[in-house]
Design a protein around this motif. Structure first.
Motif, PDB file in Angstrom:
ATOM      1  N   VAL A  92     -17.606 -13.433   6.225  1.00  0.00           N
ATOM      2  CA  VAL A  92     -18.932 -13.716   6.786  1.00  0.00           C
ATOM      3  C   VAL A  92     -18.966 -15.141   7.328  1.00  0.00           C
ATOM      4  CG1 VAL A  92     -21.409 -13.857   6.295  1.00  0.00           C
ATOM      5  CG2 VAL A  92     -20.006 -12.103   5.179  1.00  0.00           C
ATOM      6  N   VAL A  93     -19.280 -15.258   8.614  1.00  0.00           N
ATOM      7  CA  VAL A  93     -19.347 -16.561   9.282  1.00  0.00           C
ATOM      8  C   VAL A  93     -20.779 -17.074   9.296  1.00  0.00           C
ATOM      9  CG1 VAL A  93     -18.925 -17.798  11.437  1.00  0.00           C
ATOM     10  CG2 VAL A  93     -17.428 -15.888  10.783  1.00  0.00           C
ATOM     11  N   MET A  94     -21.713 -16.165   9.582  1.00  0.00           N
ATOM     12  CA  MET A  94     -23.106 -16.569   9.740  1.00  0.00           C
ATOM     13  C   MET A  94     -23.997 -15.357   9.485  1.00  0.00           C
ATOM     14  SD  MET A  94     -24.813 -18.564  12.983  1.00  0.00           S
ATOM     15  CE  MET A  94     -24.883 -17.226  14.153  1.00  0.00           C
ATOM     16  N   THR A  95     -25.190 -15.601   8.964  1.00  0.00           N
ATOM     17  CA  THR A  95     -26.134 -14.517   8.710  1.00  0.00           C
ATOM     18  C   THR A  95     -27.519 -14.941   9.179  1.00  0.00           C
ATOM     19  OG1 THR A  95     -24.830 -13.894   6.766  1.00  0.00           O
ATOM     20  CG2 THR A  95     -27.048 -12.961   6.934  1.00  0.00           C
ATOM     21  N   LEU A  96     -28.185 -14.037   9.887  1.00  0.00           N
ATOM     22  CA  LEU A  96     -29.579 -14.262  10.289  1.00  0.00           C
ATOM     23  C   LEU A  96     -30.444 -13.182   9.644  1.00  0.00           C
ATOM     24  CD1 LEU A  96     -27.696 -14.845  13.049  1.00  0.00           C
ATOM     25  CD2 LEU A  96     -29.946 -15.444  13.946  1.00  0.00           C
ATOM     26  N   ALA A  97     -31.573 -13.593   9.113  1.00  0.00           N
ATOM     27  CA  ALA A  97     -32.540 -12.624   8.578  1.00  0.00           C
ATOM     28  C   ALA A  97     -33.878 -12.895   9.253  1.00  0.00           C
ATOM     29  CB  ALA A  97     -32.659 -12.760   7.068  1.00  0.00           C
ATOM     30  N   GLY A  98     -34.457 -11.872   9.839  1.00  0.00           N
ATOM     31  CA  GLY A  98     -35.709 -12.042  10.579  1.00  0.00           C
ATOM     32  C   GLY A  98     -35.592 -13.108  11.652  1.00  0.00           C
ATOM     33  N   GLY A  99     -34.391 -13.199  12.266  1.00  0.00           N
ATOM     34  CA  GLY A  99     -34.185 -14.133  13.360  1.00  0.00           C
ATOM     35  C   GLY A  99     -33.871 -15.563  12.940  1.00  0.00           C
ATOM     36  N   GLU A 100     -33.939 -15.859  11.633  1.00  0.00           N
ATOM     37  CA  GLU A 100     -33.644 -17.204  11.141  1.00  0.00           C
ATOM     38  C   GLU A 100     -32.210 -17.250  10.629  1.00  0.00           C
ATOM     39  OE1 GLU A 100     -36.032 -19.780  10.736  1.00  0.00           O
ATOM     40  OE2 GLU A 100     -37.471 -18.504  11.818  1.00  0.00           O
ATOM     41  N   VAL A 101     -31.508 -18.326  10.914  1.00  0.00           N
ATOM     42  CA  VAL A 101     -30.171 -18.501  10.353  1.00  0.00           C
ATOM     43  C   VAL A 101     -30.332 -18.817   8.860  1.00  0.00           C
ATOM     44  CG1 VAL A 101     -28.051 -19.862  10.392  1.00  0.00           C
ATOM     45  CG2 VAL A 101     -29.222 -19.286  12.538  1.00  0.00           C
ATOM     46  N   VAL A 102     -29.869 -17.921   8.002  1.00  0.00           N
ATOM     47  CA  VAL A 102     -30.026 -18.116   6.556  1.00  0.00           C
ATOM     48  C   VAL A 102     -28.700 -18.430   5.875  1.00  0.00           C
ATOM     49  CG1 VAL A 102     -32.167 -16.823   6.258  1.00  0.00           C
ATOM     50  CG2 VAL A 102     -29.993 -15.587   6.267  1.00  0.00           C
ATOM     51  N   TYR A 103     -27.604 -18.339   6.634  1.00  0.00           N
ATOM     52  CA  TYR A 103     -26.306 -18.766   6.099  1.00  0.00           C
ATOM     53  C   TYR A 103     -25.395 -19.113   7.256  1.00  0.00           C
ATOM     54  CZ  TYR A 103     -21.574 -18.600   4.237  1.00  0.00           C
ATOM     55  OH  TYR A 103     -20.275 -18.903   3.931  1.00  0.00           O
ATOM     56  N   GLN A 104     -24.666 -20.189   7.108  1.00  0.00           N
ATOM     57  CA  GLN A 104     -23.658 -20.565   8.083  1.00  0.00           C
ATOM     58  C   GLN A 104     -22.478 -21.120   7.305  1.00  0.00           C
ATOM     59  OE1 GLN A 104     -25.372 -22.657  11.349  1.00  0.00           O
ATOM     60  NE2 GLN A 104     -23.793 -21.820  12.694  1.00  0.00           N
ATOM     61  N   ARG A 105     -21.319 -20.525   7.490  1.00  0.00           N
ATOM     62  CA  ARG A 105     -20.134 -20.971   6.751  1.00  0.00           C
ATOM     63  C   ARG A 105     -19.707 -22.339   7.259  1.00  0.00           C
ATOM     64  NH1 ARG A 105     -15.279 -16.843   6.994  1.00  0.00           N
ATOM     65  NH2 ARG A 105     -14.785 -17.879   8.962  1.00  0.00           N
ATOM     66  N   ALA A 106     -19.407 -23.230   6.309  1.00  0.00           N
ATOM     67  CA  ALA A 106     -18.942 -24.562   6.698  1.00  0.00           C
ATOM     68  C   ALA A 106     -17.577 -24.443   7.359  1.00  0.00           C
ATOM     69  CB  ALA A 106     -18.868 -25.460   5.471  1.00  0.00           C
ATOM     70  N   ALA A 107     -17.327 -25.260   8.361  1.00  0.00           N
ATOM     71  CA  ALA A 107     -16.042 -25.211   9.069  1.00  0.00           C
ATOM     72  C   ALA A 107     -14.914 -25.501   8.085  1.00  0.00           C
ATOM     73  CB  ALA A 107     -16.042 -26.237  10.189  1.00  0.00           C
ATOM     74  N   GLY A 108     -13.820 -24.773   8.223  1.00  0.00           N
ATOM     75  CA  GLY A 108     -12.644 -25.012   7.389  1.00  0.00           C
ATOM     76  C   GLY A 108     -12.730 -24.435   5.992  1.00  0.00           C
ATOM     77  N   THR A 109     -13.731 -23.561   5.747  1.00  0.00           N
ATOM     78  CA  THR A 109     -13.855 -22.987   4.405  1.00  0.00           C
ATOM     79  C   THR A 109     -13.658 -21.487   4.418  1.00  0.00           C
ATOM     80  OG1 THR A 109     -16.240 -22.776   4.681  1.00  0.00           O
ATOM     81  CG2 THR A 109     -15.455 -24.762   3.584  1.00  0.00           C
ATOM     82  N   GLU A 110     -12.895 -20.982   5.404  1.00  0.00           N
ATOM     83  CA  GLU A 110     -12.593 -19.557   5.434  1.00  0.00           C
ATOM     84  C   GLU A 110     -11.954 -19.184   4.093  1.00  0.00           C
ATOM     85  OE1 GLU A 110     -11.588 -21.728   7.637  1.00  0.00           O
ATOM     86  OE2 GLU A 110     -12.594 -21.179   9.491  1.00  0.00           O
ATOM     87  N   GLN A 111     -12.451 -18.133   3.490  1.00  0.00           N
ATOM     88  CA  GLN A 111     -11.865 -17.748   2.209  1.00  0.00           C
ATOM     89  C   GLN A 111     -11.964 -16.251   2.033  1.00  0.00           C
ATOM     90  OE1 GLN A 111     -14.085 -19.591  -0.938  1.00  0.00           O
ATOM     91  NE2 GLN A 111     -15.931 -18.494  -0.430  1.00  0.00           N
ATOM     92  N   ARG A 112     -11.040 -15.747   1.255  1.00  0.00           N
ATOM     93  CA  ARG A 112     -11.067 -14.341   0.899  1.00  0.00           C
ATOM     94  C   ARG A 112     -11.127 -14.257  -0.616  1.00  0.00           C
ATOM     95  NH1 ARG A 112      -9.213 -10.970   4.864  1.00  0.00           N
ATOM     96  NH2 ARG A 112     -10.000  -9.353   3.490  1.00  0.00           N
ATOM     97  N   GLU A 113     -11.707 -13.179  -1.088  1.00  0.00           N
ATOM     98  CA  GLU A 113     -11.802 -13.047  -2.538  1.00  0.00           C
ATOM     99  C   GLU A 113     -10.421 -12.752  -3.110  1.00  0.00           C
ATOM    100  OE1 GLU A 113     -11.634  -8.975  -1.175  1.00  0.00           O
ATOM    101  OE2 GLU A 113     -12.617 -10.750  -0.477  1.00  0.00           O
TER     102      GLU A 113
END
Ligand code: ZN
Length: 387
Positions: A366-387
């Motif tokens: 997940v890079v970014m999430t919008l809910a109701g048109g608002e950006v509610v999450y944005q991944r910080a650059a360089g923090t790509e991660q997998r579980e």
């Protein structure tokens, strides 16, 4: 007006399954227009990945150290953080609780849920207390109750969207009728129903199956039980795709039989999600959690006690286990759960739909999430991660 430029996914409709470049115009929390091929110059913001409809989780007991039964107000904090996993809508869920706890719990979580920001609290899922003690799993047997219409009416408020019950219990179908009359999804689960009992329950209004295969009579070649009835019918089911609750091959089989329109990916996640291994509460139980599995000691053995799974991982696992496309996996995480809840404006990237959007990188992170048109999450650059 926010104009998001990037590759976006059409999970349904004429362009089903296609990824198209263009601009998604957002106004007043909704998608105002979808403009394939529109130039990036017309946009305000790039989407660094593929834009898909936001995920909807129909079964989540808690996360990030919070258990919804013990701390209903924690739904605010969990709603704030779930967009990290691509979730834009969810149903807080509780297992069977003492009778006296329902009213104050429902009042508290309804108030907190309606005020929460981030992922939208779409309502509540009551998993119990009208469950079969033979399939109690982590539920305390003394908290399970015989179906009782008056008790049900006392328990419900207008924020409840799903109730899971065992349809074979005497009187359960009266409860099913009452739930459906109120527009609540009547879900079969924690059940010993035979195939015939299950089919009768579907005819009587049961319109969802809770965590297919888990906490239901096993699939026998002469007695298919609720499990087989759900596989054979068009009733949509929740599936926990963590590779532990169901063998990956069973997930593939279920997908072949039911398709993306018949499956909702659910996490059934508990407080331990997003936390280190250790001991966590699930309602009145204490659960032992390692990196992949949550277990509780019951009757001298161990039962699975919910999961430690994220929706974005469930989407990736679904693709890995079944070979399905991103569009199909995302449909099971968005359009199908939206349809189960009767939410006509969620689950698609189309004009008039809520601007609940998740941006995934090429690995499904997940890079970014919008809910109701608002950006509610944005991944910080360089923090790509997998579980
Ligand atoms: Zn359950």
């Amino acid at each position: 007006m926010l104009r998001l430029f990037g590759a976006f996914l059409s999970p349904m409709g004429a362009q089903a399954g296609t990824v198209t470049e263009g601009v998604i115009a957002i106004e007043g929390g909704r998608i105002a227009a979808v403009l394939p091929g529109a130039p990036p110059a017309a946009a305000d913001m790039p989407a660094a990945g593929t834009v898909v409809p936001g995920f909807i989780d129909l079964q989540i007991n808690g996360a990030y150290g919070h258990d919804f039964m013990n701390a209903p107000e924690s739904v605010v904090e969990v709603a704030r953080r779930l967009p990290e996993t691509g979730v834009t809508g969810f149903l807080p869920t509780i297992v069977a609780a003492p009778a006296a706890r329902y009213a104050p719990w429902l009042a508290a979580i309804t108030e907190a849920g309606r005020a929460a920001r981030g992922a939208c609290v779409l309502g509540l899922h009551l998993e119990g207390p009208f469950l079969n003690v033979e399939k109690k799993a982590t539920n305390r047997p003394e908290l399970l109750r015989a179906p009782d219409l008056d008790a049900l009416r006392e328990m419900l408020n207008d924020f409840v969207r799903i109730m899971t019950l065992a349809p074979e219990l005497p009187g359960a179908l009266d409860l099913v009728a009452e739930l459906r009359r109120r527009g609540i999804v009547a879900a079969a689960g924690h059940s010993m129903a035979t195939y015939d009992e299950a089919m009768a329950a579907f005819a009587a209004g049961v319109n969802y199956g809770t965590h297919l295969g888990n906490a239901m009579r096993g699939l026998h070649h002469r007695e298919l039980g609720l499990f087989g009835a759900l596989l054979a019918s068009a009733v949509p089911v929740g599936v926990i795709v963590d590779g532990i609750h169901l063998h990956p091959e069973l997930v593939r089989l279920a997908y072949r039989l039911k398709g993306a329109a018949g499956i909702t990916l659910v996490t059934d996640t508990i407080a331990a999600f997003g936390m280190p291994p250790g001991h966590y509460a699930l309602g009145t139980r204490t659960v032992e959690v390692d990196e992949t599995t949550a277990r509780v000691a019951v009757d001298g053995g161990y039962n699975l006690a919910g999961a430690v799974l994220s929706m974005d991982a469930a989407v990736r696992n679904m693709m890995a286990f079944t070979g399905c496309s991103l569009a199909e996996a995302v449909t099971m995480a968005s359009a199908t759960p939206a349809r189960v809840l009767g939410l006509a404006r969620k689950g698609q990237i189309a004009p008039g739909f809520d601007a609940d959007l998740t941006v995934l990188d090429a690995d499904g992170g997940v890079v970014m999430t919008l809910a109701g048109g608002e950006v509610v999450y944005q991944r910080a650059a360089g923090t790509e991660q997998r579980e």
